[in-house]
Design an enzyme around this catalytic site. Structure first.
Site, mmCIF file in Angstrom:
data_model
loop_
_atom_site.group_PDB
_atom_site.id
_atom_site.type_symbol
_atom_site.label_atom_id
_atom_site.label_comp_id
_atom_site.label_asym_id
_atom_site.label_seq_id
_atom_site.Cartn_x
_atom_site.Cartn_y
_atom_site.Cartn_z
ATOM 1 N N HIS A 365 0.829 -1.206 0.000
ATOM 2 C CA HIS A 365 0.000 0.000 0.000
ATOM 3 C C HIS A 365 0.859 1.251 0.000
ATOM 4 O O HIS A 365 1.784 1.377 0.804
ATOM 5 C CB HIS A 365 -0.929 0.004 1.224
ATOM 6 N N HIS A 366 0.558 2.150 -0.924
ATOM 7 C CA HIS A 366 1.204 3.464 -0.974
ATOM 8 C C HIS A 366 0.129 4.535 -0.944
ATOM 9 O O HIS A 366 -0.560 4.740 -1.946
ATOM 10 C CB HIS A 366 1.989 3.630 -2.289
ATOM 11 N N HIS A 438 -6.437 3.793 -6.144
ATOM 12 C CA HIS A 438 -7.548 4.559 -5.556
ATOM 13 C C HIS A 438 -7.321 6.041 -5.826
ATOM 14 O O HIS A 438 -6.190 6.482 -5.974
ATOM 15 C CB HIS A 438 -7.659 4.268 -4.057
ATOM 16 N N GLU A 439 -8.438 6.790 -5.887
ATOM 17 C CA GLU A 439 -8.388 8.185 -6.333
ATOM 18 C C GLU A 439 -7.576 8.251 -7.631
ATOM 19 O O GLU A 439 -6.597 9.002 -7.746
ATOM 20 C CB GLU A 439 -7.780 9.109 -5.254
ATOM 21 N N GLU A 457 -10.335 2.590 -8.180
ATOM 22 C CA GLU A 457 -11.540 2.998 -7.480
ATOM 23 C C GLU A 457 -12.219 4.015 -8.420
ATOM 24 O O GLU A 457 -12.784 3.632 -9.432
ATOM 25 C CB GLU A 457 -11.158 3.583 -6.129
ATOM 26 N N GLU A 463 -16.406 2.809 1.305
ATOM 27 C CA GLU A 463 -15.868 3.613 2.406
ATOM 28 C C GLU A 463 -16.859 4.719 2.789
ATOM 29 O O GLU A 463 -16.781 5.279 3.870
ATOM 30 C CB GLU A 463 -14.503 4.203 2.030
HETATM 31 C C1 NOJ Z 1 -8.887 6.326 0.368
HETATM 32 C C2 NOJ Z 1 -9.015 4.958 -0.230
HETATM 33 O O1 NOJ Z 1 -10.119 4.887 -1.105
HETATM 34 C C3 NOJ Z 1 -9.152 3.966 0.906
HETATM 35 O O2 NOJ Z 1 -9.394 2.676 0.408
HETATM 36 C C4 NOJ Z 1 -7.898 4.024 1.745
HETATM 37 O O3 NOJ Z 1 -8.050 3.167 2.844
HETATM 38 C C5 NOJ Z 1 -7.655 5.440 2.268
HETATM 39 N N1 NOJ Z 1 -7.690 6.383 1.200
HETATM 40 C C6 NOJ Z 1 -6.312 5.542 2.971
HETATM 41 O O4 NOJ Z 1 -5.283 5.322 2.059
HETATM 42 CA CA CA Z 2 -11.405 6.721 -2.114
#
Ligand code: NOJ
Ligand code: CA
Length: 650
Positions: A365-366, A438-439, A457, A463
């Site tokens: 994870h980054h 993500h983002e 995502e 979330e």
């Molecule tokens: C937003 C991401 O969508 C989520 O999955 C992640 O846990 C958080 N950022 C922290 O990185």
């Molecule tokens: Ca997100």
């Protein structure tokens, strides 16, 4: 075939292979227009094309047509993984070679591809004397639609990027830019989606009503106010108009992938993945990303989760919060995040050895928080660090409303953002690493060329449960965001009534998502004890469902109301069905005539008659029966509910 011409006025119809779709190109007094028809009914009214270029004359007014090239193309394209194994790439192409009749006498090519369900075109600008590096001030492409056309929109240039609820509007309401894919319903009865394919080295296209009441491309700008700085030759992404007679038919449109290149190298090492994660425990407040008493990503928790993944039969484990940078307000402090330094209570090498011994793929994870300068400084070493520790998957994150690139605040979806995401995909490919971004930048089908980009995502996901997701949201996605490819929705949260995050779905609905929302990296997002101790029977479906399909057949649905789909596994003769509904309960009658002959064991997970996302979310009926291609299934979907079915070939 090509012809030399020398025309200031020119009209040409380009028909799709079946003849139903027609694109009309018009050169009129040196200006460029196109329009689109289906069966002679107008879809896109005459729409302008061209550019404004910084420090130069506009590239739009003084064209003549010098050459015309036509081509027929017929191809079945095989995708490495995804919703369909084979997609159709059959089109008629016309390239219009244009030259300015006045100084500076520039040249440009407009290339159209007309498919039986889509129209696509792009601009190609070759290098030419005194015109080698250009700055695009504006792209003038219009999509001139009837103002009463219905649109399902999410807003552009907002702090949460693509993470918004879909709203119904008309074209007339689109005074503020909206993202693509923009799904539309025209007054003469067509479902459309305007999108783009193969977005590289350019700002992402948003759409906005201009002063003439024409819907126009609004390319995401850079902080200097321009749209893109490019070296010639340059070609824009494909501008893509998907066309269908029904909402459900729209969801089968795969032209976006057809318009992308095949992979340029061997990606035989790429495999789709299902994974659990040290993740939802943070969302429900049991653990924290930051170190401390309740730190989630400890060596001990990671080993426990690896053991659980083995017991659950899930191949991967995501670990968030393992590195330095989460202390305090991580959204603001992320400028110093370290991507090769683990927290004191997390022994990365020990965990990766443990995972390897147990045959579990770690998902690294980054979280960049959008601090791109900081991330890019570490990119090579950070990916190496994972690669040498046998981590073949990384989830990246770009939380924050803007990116910091070259010391300036830039939009995620600007040319610089697009280029950053691409850099990560290419570097990851070199290191045999797959990404789940993500983002992200929205999908434009580049995963055909870069199959290691397994998921994104790029929409409001789970979330946001706990208040900000209505049951209709996941009934919009198949017709809107998912036209841009798979999504990591973080499905399978079964602890529905958690006091911190209460979900607005039933139990059956959570497993339906594994079918209705495709993702090449599919997360079983709840904590393992929920699966093992509370819902082992429901979890069986999560274990069984594949992450790559041979064929997808949408069965029924309407935008924002419901969606029912059948998908055939790529590696067996089994089928998987999923359905979701809004707050409205619904009865669905499914004809199984798409099955091959033979007997299938149907394992049905459906809402009970008294289930309700608010009052009785756990109401579920699990049953088994034998079915074949002459049978029907009648299913009930409760308010906020759904169903999931495995059809196991006996
Ligand atoms: C937003 C991401 O969508 C989520 O999955 C992640 O846990 C958080 N950022 C922290 O990185
Ligand atoms: Ca997100």
């Amino acid at each position: 075939m090509f012809r030399w011409l020398n025309k200031n006025e020119y009209d040409k119809d380009i028909l799709s292979p079946s003849g139903h779709i027609k694109c009309h190109f018009r050169l009129k007094s040196g200006q460029l227009f196109y329009s689109v028809y289906k069966d002679d009914k107008i879809i896109i009214k005459p729409s302008r094309l061209g550019f404004l270029i910084c420090g130069e004359e506009p590239l739009k007014d003084n064209f003549k047509l010098v050459r015309l090239q036509t081509k027929k193309h017929k191809e079945a394209v095989e995708l490495m993984w995804g919703e369909d194994q084979v997609i159709d790439n059959t089109y008629n192409e016309v390239a219009f070679y244009l030259a300015e009749t006045k100084s500076p006498n520039r040249i440009m090519t407009l290339r159209f591809r007309i498919f039986d369900n889509s129209v696509a075109f792009r601009y190609e600008i070759p290098p030419q004397p005194k015109f080698r590096r250009i700055t695009i001030k504006d792209e003038l492409t219009e999509f001139n639609l009837d103002l009463n056309t219905t649109a399902w929109k999410i807003p552009a240039y907002q702090p949460d990027r693509y993470e918004y609820n879909y709203e119904k509007a008309t074209i007339y309401d689109l005074r503020h830019s909206v993202h693509t894919p923009l799904t539309l319903y025209t007054p003469n009865g067509f479902y459309l989606a305007i999108h783009e394919a193969a977005l590289y080295n350019y700002g992402s296209m948003t759409l906005k009503l201009d002063d003439n009441h024409h819907l126009k491309s609004d390319i995401t700008p850079l902080s200097d106010g321009t749209k893109a700085h490019v070296d010639l030759p340059f070609q824009t992404p494909w501008r893509l108009i998907m066309i269908a007679d029904s909402a459900i038919e729209l969801t089968t449109n795969r032209t976006m992938y057809a318009l992308n290149d095949p992979p340029h190298r061997d990606f035989g090492w790429v495999e789709t993945l299902k994974f659990i994660g040290i993740w939802w425990a943070m969302y429900v407040g049991e653990w924290t990303w930051a170190p401390g008493e309740r730190h989630g990503a400890t060596t001990e928790h990671a080993k426990e989760y690896i053991d659980a993944a083995v017991r659950l039969g899930i191949a991967g484990l995501l670990i968030e919060g393992w590195n330095e940078g989460w202390e305090g307000n991580w959204l603001e402090n992320g400028i110093n995040n370290k991507f090769t330094v683990a927290t004191d209570d997390f022994d990365f090498e020990e965990v990766s050895h443990y995972a390897r011994r147990h045959n579990i793929e770690l998902v690294g994870h980054h979280e960049t928080v959008g601090f791109i300068d900081n991330y890019e400084r570490q990119l090579e070493v950070a990916y190496n660090y994972y690669a040498i520790n046998n981590v073949h998957y990384i989830k990246t994150g770009y939380a924050g409303s803007m990116m910091l690139i070259n010391g300036r605040r830039e939009y995620h979806h600007s040319q610089l953002g697009v280029n950053h995401y691409q850099k990560t995909v290419e570097l990851a490919a070199k290191k045999h690493i797959c990404l789940d971004i993500h983002e992200p930048i929205k999908g434009t089908g580049i995963e055909r060329t870069w199959p290691n980009l397994l998921s994104r995502e790029g929409a409001r996901g789970q979330e946001y449960e706990g208040g900000a997701l209505s049951p209709s949201h996941a009934c919009f996605l198949p017709y809107t965001r998912l036209l841009a490819g798979g999504m990591d929705y973080t499905s399978g949260i079964l602890d529905l009534t958690n006091s911190v995050k209460r979900l607005a779905t039933t139990l059956a609905r959570q497993i339906a998502y594994f079918v209705t929302i495709y993702s090449g990296m599919q997360m079983a997002a709840d904590r393992p004890f929920i699966y093992e101790e509370r819902f082992p029977e429901v979890f069986k479906f999560i274990r069984d469902v594949p992450t790559s399909f041979a064929k997808t057949i949408p069965l029924a649905g309407e935008i924002g109301e419901y969606y029912v789909v059948a998908r055939k596994d790529r590696n067996s003769a089994d089928w998987y069905l999923g359905g979701v509904t809004s707050e409205e309960p619904r009865r669905i009658h499914i004809n199984l005539d798409f099955l091959d002959s033979g007997v299938y064991q149907a394992e049905i997970y459906a809402d009970s008659e008294n289930a309700h996302y608010r009052d009785n979310p756990f109401g579920i009926k699990i049953e088994q029966k034998h079915v074949g291609c002459n049978d029907f299934l009648d299913l009930y979907m409760a308010p906020g509910g759904g169903f999931a079915i495995r059809l196991k070939r006996l």
